[in-house]
Design an enzyme around this catalytic site. Structure first.
Site, PDB file in Angstrom:
ATOM      1  N   HIS A 249      18.027 -19.065  14.699  1.00 39.77           N
ATOM      2  CA  HIS A 249      17.027 -20.141  14.632  1.00 39.77           C
ATOM      3  C   HIS A 249      16.126 -19.969  13.409  1.00 39.77           C
ATOM      4  CE1 HIS A 249      17.318 -22.008  18.738  1.00 39.77           C
ATOM      5  NE2 HIS A 249      17.903 -20.864  19.026  1.00 39.77           N
TER       6      HIS A 249
ATOM      7  N   GLU B  28      13.945 -21.889  12.265  1.00 38.92           N
ATOM      8  CA  GLU B  28      12.579 -22.396  12.503  1.00 38.92           C
ATOM      9  C   GLU B  28      11.717 -21.356  13.206  1.00 38.92           C
ATOM     10  OE1 GLU B  28      15.189 -23.154  14.246  1.00 38.92           O
ATOM     11  OE2 GLU B  28      14.686 -23.412  16.374  1.00 38.92           O
TER      12      GLU B  28
ATOM     13  N   CYS C 165      21.976 -23.440  16.950  1.00 40.15           N
ATOM     14  CA  CYS C 165      22.162 -22.946  18.318  1.00 40.15           C
ATOM     15  C   CYS C 165      22.851 -24.025  19.168  1.00 40.15           C
ATOM     16  CB  CYS C 165      20.818 -22.505  18.890  1.00 40.15           C
ATOM     17  SG  CYS C 165      20.973 -21.473  20.361  1.00 40.15           S
TER      18      CYS C 165
END
Lengths: 226, 89
Positions: A195, A197, A87
């Protein structure tokens, strides 16, 4: 011994703890590296996490590119080390010239925060090595400036070089050629808007992000062994 | 010498400009018909110390190129003129 992942923190970065937790869950040891550090320590891979580095003033990534740590990141990348920008980290890597193209405001000036489905379109990258081309992953996006642009010649080079790593199945932001992630020519530097994560635990609705992080850790282990 | 610089940064032709497009779509609602090709950009002003205008132009141009604009997506135009006597610093 676990692979060591340096997670770079700029003023305004806000995904560093999520990234650290996710790579640790995947079996690595994470260490936060402040943007003024000129040394990445014994890192086997580097992650530039999401957020708003330096407030995103001027343009996302425009000021972060001049942070002292970026010289070390560039040197690490030049030596073949895996570097991943997520990002805002992707935006920083393009501003720093470590990845081609740029990320501009989303189509329709719409902030997008939603699950996204992306397809792995190249195995030649630090986050997709060993992941079969065609694999579809559900990973959230969360950005205002995520529309990938580049000129026609660069796009042709990206396609010819197998550098388009991830494509959206439903383009959320107007990115050219549905691009969600690209790699450099060598494949060791990768940027992606989704993302991983945030898709690292069933409680979050998806664990597909672990597929990319596991690939990164395998690459990092390779660096360690080399 | 001190020079006043103004740098205008705008998206290169062919790069989508959603801000400009949104402004253009809004204008008829305000009664402004017949307005075309709206492009949004940014303007920066600063003063630069240099021995002469040539050096000032070179330094301000480098600032525009390396920081204020991203050459992948943006063009920049530099205007320069001698600055008036400023506050003593």
């Amino acid at each position: 011994m676990a692979a060591r992942i340096a997670v770079v923190v700029f003023p305004g970065t806000n995904c560093e703890h999520d990234v650290a937790a996710a790579v640790e869950r995947a079996g690595a040891a994470a260490s936060l590296t402040w943007h003024r550090d000129r040394d990445l320590g014994q890192a086997d891979a580097v992650v530039l996490p999401g957020g708003f580095a330096h407030g995103d003033y001027l343009r996302p990534g425009a000021l972060a590119r001049f942070s002292p740590v970026m010289e070390a990141v560039a040197g690490f990348a030049a030596g073949g080390g895996p570097v991943v920008g997520i990002c805002n980290g992707f935006q920083i890597l393009t501003e720093a010239g470590l990845l081609p193209g740029a990320l501009v405001k989303n189509r329709g000036l719409r902030f997008v925060c939603a699950p996204s489905r992306v397809r792995v379109d190249s195995e030649r990258s630090a986050v997709t090595a060993g992941v079969a081309v065609g694999t579809v992953l559900s990973i959230p996006v969360n950005h205002f400036s995520g529309s990938y642009v580049c000129d026609a010649r660069t796009l042709a080079a990206l396609r010819d070089g197998d550098q388009v790593v991830l494509r959206y199945l439903e383009n959320p932001n107007g990115s050219v050629d549905d691009i969600a992630g690209v790699a450099n020519a060598a494949g060791n530097v990768v940027g992606l808007m989704p993302h991983p994560e945030r898709a690292a635990d069933a409680l979050l609705g998806s664990t597909d992000g672990l597929v990319l992080l596991a690939a990164l850790l395998a690459q990092a282990a390779g660096v360690r062994a080399a | 010498m001190r020079f006043a610089a103004r740098v205008e940064v705008r998206l290169r032709p062919g790069i989508a400009d959603p801000e400009g497009a949104t402004i253009e779509r809004a204008l008829p609602a305000l009664g402004f018909e017949g307005v075309h090709d709206v492009r949004a950009g940014r303007s920066f002003r600063f003063e630069v110390d240099a021995a002469d205008e040539q050096e000032a132009r070179r330094r301000a141009g480098e600032i525009a190129h390396r920081l204020l604009a991203n050459p992948v997506i943006e063009d920049s135009v530099l205007e320069l003129e001698p600055a008036g006597p400023g506050e003593p610093d």
